[in-house]
Scaffold this motif. Structure first.
Motif, PDB file in Angstrom:
ATOM      1  N   TYR A 742       8.901   9.640   1.970  1.00  0.00           N
ATOM      2  CA  TYR A 742       7.705  10.026   1.217  1.00  0.00           C
ATOM      3  C   TYR A 742       8.107  10.833  -0.020  1.00  0.00           C
ATOM      4  O   TYR A 742       8.644  11.934   0.102  1.00  0.00           O
ATOM      5  CB  TYR A 742       6.764  10.866   2.075  1.00  0.00           C
ATOM      6  N   TYR A 766       0.311   7.480   4.398  1.00  0.00           N
ATOM      7  CA  TYR A 766      -0.877   6.727   4.027  1.00  0.00           C
ATOM      8  C   TYR A 766      -0.494   5.409   3.370  1.00  0.00           C
ATOM      9  O   TYR A 766       0.666   5.176   3.022  1.00  0.00           O
ATOM     10  CB  TYR A 766      -1.750   7.562   3.087  1.00  0.00           C
ATOM     11  N   ASP A 768      -0.843   4.327   0.510  1.00  0.00           N
ATOM     12  CA  ASP A 768      -0.299   4.417  -0.848  1.00  0.00           C
ATOM     13  C   ASP A 768       1.114   4.985  -0.862  1.00  0.00           C
ATOM     14  O   ASP A 768       1.679   5.270  -1.913  1.00  0.00           O
ATOM     15  CB  ASP A 768      -1.214   5.265  -1.735  1.00  0.00           C
ATOM     16  N   SER A 770       2.135   7.897   0.364  1.00  0.00           N
ATOM     17  CA  SER A 770       2.178   9.362   0.318  1.00  0.00           C
ATOM     18  C   SER A 770       2.089   9.946   1.723  1.00  0.00           C
ATOM     19  O   SER A 770       1.652   9.289   2.674  1.00  0.00           O
ATOM     20  CB  SER A 770       1.027   9.898  -0.529  1.00  0.00           C
TER      21      SER A 770
END
Length: 865
Positions: A742, A766, A768, A770
């Motif tokens: 991340y 998540y 996306d 992140s």
């Protein structure tokens, strides 16, 4: 101390659209009306029975009218004929339902076998004294004031030594029922009128010809010994059904309750006690007493509804409030316990009889019955009072009580506590300037139904039942107070211009959205940690917020949740904030978070947060201390950790072996205890917090520490980074670079812990890419993370709480079910888990410690610290 909170310009990151609840038009929030077509309809009159409506023909209750069609008392009690057919004499009738009638008499015999001396004495007094004198006890502390003012007296002031052989009657003084010329003469006259020429039970006794219990049993030993001389020598004129004493007691009590509605339920309870004492005395059976109550209810309503008595009942009410209620009485109040009153009155409505007919017949309300609530619920219309009676009545099917008008099924005690259901939309207007219940009242029933409540007027209405009405709540003026968790039902709440107050211990729930307009005020009374407004949906905040702390509650420094709401479902902020009750030196301001509105409290000694940082996201200080610094008195009990060869039976292995091994976790805990030695760490904002013991254990195990300013901030939301660090320390996971997974966690103080958990598949980011290390951790995320480490299937106990807000398709549903079954987690109520709400630091540590202690060896080691 009043402090204006400084609004923070923190907008929610992903605001849902406009609130479904709110339609703003000139600052007013409108809730949809109920679709129920009967919403505006009053409780319809039942068809007139053969004898006509009772209130129209009550003056036909005389010995000249001895048929069901001509005498309304006989007609109203005629369901007794389902049980019994009178004979040609007092002792040759026929039992039609022997089961009910035999149980009716056996009840008396059972009471006689177990009654106490005190109960026998009470039964003697209620038998021998005038019923008006006895009913006055329901006035509580004012009973003696009333008796002295009105010259209502008794000559039975004690039980004579020879009472078992001599019959004593109350004296023949003309004023033993009160003096009409006294200051309270109109109250005296009202009782006299209600107990007047048409209130006798003699016609009914003669008609039904049902014997008294001791004659059924042919056993006078069931009678209280001091009342044996009162046995009538003419049984043919001494029927048992209905009880005349009970009838007279209720008539007197209902008259007083009309004039002094402030003692409505207490007076009813006293009347029910006087009726019950007829059973204790051995003189009457439960059905006799029930018949006396039904008779009196109808007779009192008829007299009070009679236009000829309108001026008298108003004068009696006025005298009671201008004179009696301004006195300071000193008499004993035996009826000050509401719960006890309710239980006794309710039991005496049916005396435990099993229904003998359909229990689902619709409740009907007699013509004119609403007058009985005229002074108790004066702010309601007559139609509304009929609706109250309709929604608080007994279910159908009980012996005797299913008369066609509904007198037998009325529950006046429950009706005094307001609606039992909103079958349609209800508007209540209370104007405080009129005083009494117009100014303030409390509804204590559990209100159900599809309808909506709208509050108008300047008065205060308090709701304290377990309410489930679903049509919503709209407050336009005055005060609406929620004094229970579900006071506002299960629907949305809109405050357009009044004060919406909560005063319950713990949370007050709003099942839908909550919107407050600019003229509204939300008043939160905080008496303990966990007191909050819990909004299931969205919140639209405007107007004023008042937070008042109880005198005996001083909150800890840190973050205190005031309002919890749906994640990212807030628009607006309160335009002004008033905070009362904080000690001198404390300051507080609102903190608008993604799923809650909290109060950040500074006690004047806590250093401020460094500008540019977010509280609760900096690395906790775990530090090191000298093992010889002292002992931890919080949890040690004076014991040390067990040696390896002293470990108890390990039981099942609760860990997923591909994540952590049991041996590694045991060793991690042992090493942490050894490193801590006898040290004891404390935090100045923990004190008597509910999780103080857990926090002390966690600190000693090096799982979590406090902040540089000496605080722990137990109520602050735990961030995703903080919990990752707690997990890594608790289970001995070696650091790993988070940047490998991340990018937004690479610079986090907890990067190594985040990377370690990601490598093991314990946490995920998540879509996306992140991780969002500084976001609050939700309750569902916490449980899911724990489920990645523990084998919850081996810990589940076969049963789990059913949470209405965790459906089967929720992404964490199975983890929550198993964790509940394993007693690792519980909901915020019996039916709600709040999976998307943030978890506090204290909550996170509590569940983490439970996870560790699911292994018996580790539990023994921690217990011995």
């Amino acid at each position: 101390m009043k402090t204006k909170a400084k609004p923070k310009n923190r907008l929610v990151s992903a605001m849902m659209g406009a609130l479904l609840l709110s339609n703003f038009a000139g600052g007013t929030i409108a809730l949809a009306a109920s679709d129920d077509p009967s919403a505006a309809l009053p409780a319809a009159l039942p068809p007139a029975p053969a004898w006509g409506y009772f209130v129209d023909g009550y003056k036909n209750n005389t010995t000249a009218n001895m048929t069901l069609e001509s005498n309304p008392v006989l007609g109203t009690l005629s369901r007794f004929l389902d049980l019994w057919t009178p004979g040609t004499s007092w002792n040759n009738g026929t039992k039609l339902n022997a089961g009910v009638l035999d149980a009716n008499i056996q009840y008396v015999a059972d009471i006689a076998a177990s009654r106490t001396d005190a109960e026998e004495a009470a039964a003697y007094y209620d038998d021998r004294r005038n019923q008006t004198y006895g009913a006055i006890d329901g006035l509580g502390s004012l009973a003696d004031v009333y008796r002295q003012n009105t010259n209502t007296f008794t000559t039975i002031t004690s039980i004579p030594e020879d009472a078992a052989s001599v019959k004593y009657n109350d004296g023949n003084g003309a004023n033993k029922g009160g003096d009409s010329d006294s200051e309270l003469g109109k109250m005296v006259d009202l009782i006299g009128t209600v107990r007047g020429n048409y209130a006798s039970t003699t016609p009914a006794k003669n008609n039904f010809a049902y014997m008294r219990p001791y004659r059924w049993l042919d056993d006078t030993s069931i009678i209280v010994p001091t009342l044996v001389p009162a046995i009538s020598s003419t049984p043919a004129t001494d029927g048992g059904f209905p009880s005349g004493h009970t009838n007279a007691s209720y008539l007197a009590a209902l008259s007083l309750a009309y004039a002094v509605p402030e003692r409505f339920q207490e007076l009813l309870t006293r009347a029910s006690e006087m009726g019950n004492n007829r059973i204790v005395a051995g003189m009457h059976s439960p059905l006799d007493v029930m018949g006396g109550r039904v008779t009196a209810t109808a007779l009192a309503a008829a007299a009070l509804a009679d236009p000829d008595n309108a001026a008298l009942k108003q004068a009696a009410y006025d005298q009671a409030h201008a004179i009696l209620l301004k006195e300071n009485g000193t008499a004993e109040d035996r009826f000050s316990d509401y719960a006890k009153n309710k239980a006794q009155f309710t039991q005496r409505l049916t005396y435990g009889f099993t229904p003998i007919a359909s229990t689902t017949e619709a409740m009907v309300v007699p013509k004119g019955a609403e007058v009985l609530l005229e002074t108790r619920l004066p702010y309601l219309s007559g139609d509304q009072r009929r609706a109250v009676l309709a929604t608080t009545g007994l279910s159908s099917g009980y012996p005797l009580l299913d008369d066609p008008e509904g007198w037998g099924r009325l529950n006046l005690f429950a009706a005094a506590d307001g609606y039992g259901a909103f079958s349609g939309d209800v508007t209540v207007e209370m104007n405080a300037s009129q005083g009494g219940f117009h100014a303030s009242d409390s509804w204590r029933n559990n209100i159900s139904g599809p309808g909506k409540l709208t509050k108008e007027g300047t008065g205060t209405l308090k709701l304290s039942g377990s309410n489930t009405y679903s049509g919503g709540t709209e407050l336009n003026a005055g005060t609406l107070e929620g004094a229970s968790e579900t006071a506002f039902g299960s629907g949305a709440v809109a405050n357009n211009g009044g004060t919406l107050a909560e005063s319950a211990t713990g949370r007050v729930a709003i099942g839908g959205d909550f919107a407050q307009a600019s003229k509204g005020t939300l008043e939160l009374n905080v008496a303990s940690f966990g007191d909050m407004l819990d909004v299931d949906g969205a919140i639209d905040a405007d107007g004023k917020l008042v937070v008042s702390f109880a005198k005996d509650y001083v909150p800890e420094a840190g973050s205190l949740t005031l309002i919890r709401h749906g994640k990212d479902k807030r628009i607006g902020q309160f335009s002004s904030v008033e905070i009362n009750g904080l000690p001198s030196g404390y300051t507080a301001q609102l903190d608008y978070q993604s799923d809650r509105i909290a109060l950040s409290i500074d006690n004047g000694t806590t250093p401020g947060t460094t500008p540019g940082t977010t509280p609760g996201t900096t690395a906790p200080d775990t530090g090191t201390t000298d093992p010889s610094a002292g002992t931890d008195d919080t949890d040690s009990g004076g014991s040390s950790a067990p040696e390896p060869n002293q470990e108890p039976d390990a039981g099942i292995d609760p860990f997923h072996s591909n994540v952590v091994s049991r041996e590694a976790v045991v060793q991690t805990v042992r090493d942490a205890i050894a490193a801590a030695g006898n040290e004891s760490r404390s935090f100045r904002d923990v004190g008597k917090h509910w999780a103080s013991g857990t926090i002390a254990k966690a600190a000693k195990l090096r799982i979590a520490g406090g902040y540089a300013d000496g605080t722990f901030r137990p109520n602050a939301p735990v961030t995703r980074a903080e919990f990752a660090a707690m997990i890594a320390r608790a289970f001995g996971l070696a650091p790993s670079p988070a940047s490998n997974v991340y990018a937004d966690a690479a610079s986090s103080w907890a990067a190594g812990s985040i990377g370690a958990l990601a490598d093991k598949g314990i946490i995920a980011g998540y879509a996306d890419g992140s991780f969002r290390p500084n976001d609050p951790l939700t309750r569902a995320e916490l449980v899911k993370i724990i489920s990645q480490i523990l084998n919850l299937n081996t810990l589940a106990k076969g049963s789990a709480a059913g949470f209405a807000d965790v459906r089967g398709d929720h992404w964490a549903a199975e983890a929550i079910r198993l964790a509940s079954s394993a007693s690792l987690v519980q909901g915020i109520s019996s039916s709600r888990f709040a999976p998307d709400d943030s978890s506090s630091r204290a909550e996170a540590l509590t569940i983490l410690l439970r996870a560790l202690e699911s292994d018996l060896t580790i539990k023994a080691m921690i217990d011995a610290m």
